[in-house]
Design an enzyme around this catalytic site. Structure first.
Site, PDB file in Angstrom:
ATOM      1  N   ASP A 173      11.841  -7.098   7.229  1.00 30.57           N
ATOM      2  CA  ASP A 173      10.969  -6.167   7.956  1.00 30.57           C
ATOM      3  C   ASP A 173       9.611  -6.008   7.264  1.00 30.57           C
ATOM      4  O   ASP A 173       9.328  -6.620   6.234  1.00 30.57           O
ATOM      5  CB  ASP A 173      11.669  -4.823   8.115  1.00 30.57           C
ATOM      6  N   HIS A 174       8.788  -5.136   7.844  1.00 34.36           N
ATOM      7  CA  HIS A 174       7.393  -4.988   7.431  1.00 34.36           C
ATOM      8  C   HIS A 174       7.249  -4.665   5.945  1.00 34.36           C
ATOM      9  O   HIS A 174       8.018  -3.890   5.372  1.00 34.36           O
ATOM     10  CB  HIS A 174       6.711  -3.892   8.255  1.00 34.36           C
ATOM     11  N   GLU A 175       6.300  -5.313   5.317  1.00 38.11           N
ATOM     12  CA  GLU A 175       5.878  -5.033   3.941  1.00 38.11           C
ATOM     13  C   GLU A 175       6.958  -5.304   2.896  1.00 38.11           C
ATOM     14  O   GLU A 175       6.855  -4.814   1.765  1.00 38.11           O
ATOM     15  CB  GLU A 175       5.370  -3.594   3.805  1.00 38.11           C
TER      16      GLU A 175
END
Length: 225
Positions: A146-148
Site C-alpha cells: 500500500d501507499h508509502e
C-alpha cells in the site's frame, strides 16, 4: 543460481529452469521470448528447443559467443533467497548487463511508485502510490503493497500478503503468503513473517514471527541471514 532474461533486440534471455521460472514465463510472454535457461541443476527445459545452461560456468561460456551488455536479465530465485538475487544482480551488473523490472500485465503499479532494478510484480498484485521498493524485490500474486511503504533490497512479499500503508520492511525480509502487516509497522532486515500472520507490532531483524497476533517464535542466526 537461477537467472531470468527476456529477448531485448539485439539480445538474448534466459531463466532458472524450474519453480518460480514457470511463473515468470507468464510475465515474459507479452514481452518476447526466452532464448536460454540457467540453473545450478541439470533440469529439463520448460520450453522445447530452449537450452538449459548449467550454472555460472555454463552461462559465461554461452555469453562468450554473444554481446552480454546488450542482453536483459532478471532473477528467478524466490523465497528466502533475497540475498541470492542481489548477488546475482550485482554479478550481472558487473558485466554491464541490465536487469529489467518485470510487471505482469494484470498487475497494478502506481506511476508514483518506485521499484528498483530486477524487481518483479506478478499477476493481480498492487503497488500503490509512493511505495518505494529496492532492487530484487518480488511482489507475488495478489499481494498488496500500500501507499508509502518502503521495502529494502531483496524483499519477498508472498502471494496474497498485504502491507498496509507506511510499512517499512528491511532488506531480505520474507512476508509469507496471506500475511497482513498493519500500518506503520517496521519489519527488521532478514525477518520472516509466517503465512497468515497478522503483524500488529514491530518485528526485530532476523526474527521469525507467526500467528494472530504475530509473536516471535525464533531468531535466525547470522549464518542464516
Amino acid at each position: 543460481m537461477r537467472l531470468l532474461a527476456r529477448w531485448c533486440p539485439p539480445g538474448v534471455g534466459g531463466l532458472g529452469g524450474s519453480g518460480h521460472a514457470r511463473v515468470l514465463l507468464d510475465v515474459i510472454g507479452p514481452l518476447g521470448y526466452v532464448a536460454a535457461f540457467v540453473d545450478e541443476a541439470p533440469v529439463p527445459s520448460l520450453l522445447e528447443g530452449v537450452p538449459v545452461l548449467l550454472g555460472q560456468a555454463g552461462f559465461l561460456d554461452w555469453c562468450r559467443t554473444r554481446k552480454p551488455a546488450q542482453h536483459c536479465y532478471g532473477v528467478a530465485a524466490v523465497g528466502r533467497q533475497g540475498g541470492h538475487r542481489q548477488r546475482i544482480l550485482q554479478a550481472l551488473h558487473g558485466q554491464g548487463i541490465s536487469t529489467p523490472l518485470l510487471v505482469h500485465p494484470q498487475a497494478s503499479v502506481s506511476p508514483q511508485a518506485r521499484i528498483g532494478q530486477g524487481g518483479q510484480v506478478l499477476a493481480m498484485a498492487v503497488v500503490a502510490a509512493y511505495a518505494s521498493l529496492g532492487d530484487a524485490c518480488i511482489v507475488n500474486h495478489r499481494a498488496s503493497v500500500d501507499h508509502e511503504c518502503s521495502l529494502g533490497d531483496g524483499v519477498t512479499v508472498g502471494p496474497g500478503a498485504t502491507l498496509c500503508g507506511c510499512v517499512e520492511v528491511g532488506a531480505d525480509a520474507f512476508i509469507g503468503a496471506g500475511a497482513t502487516v498493519l500500518p506503520r509497522i517496521r519489519i527488521g532486515a532478514g525477518a520472516m513473517i509466517g503465512a497468515g500472520a497478522v503483524v500488529t507490532r514491530d518485528v526485530p531483524p532476523g526474527a521469525v514471527v507467526m500467528g494472530n497476533p504475530a509473536r516471535v517464535q525464533s531468531r535466525l542466526s547470522a549464518a542464516q541471514l
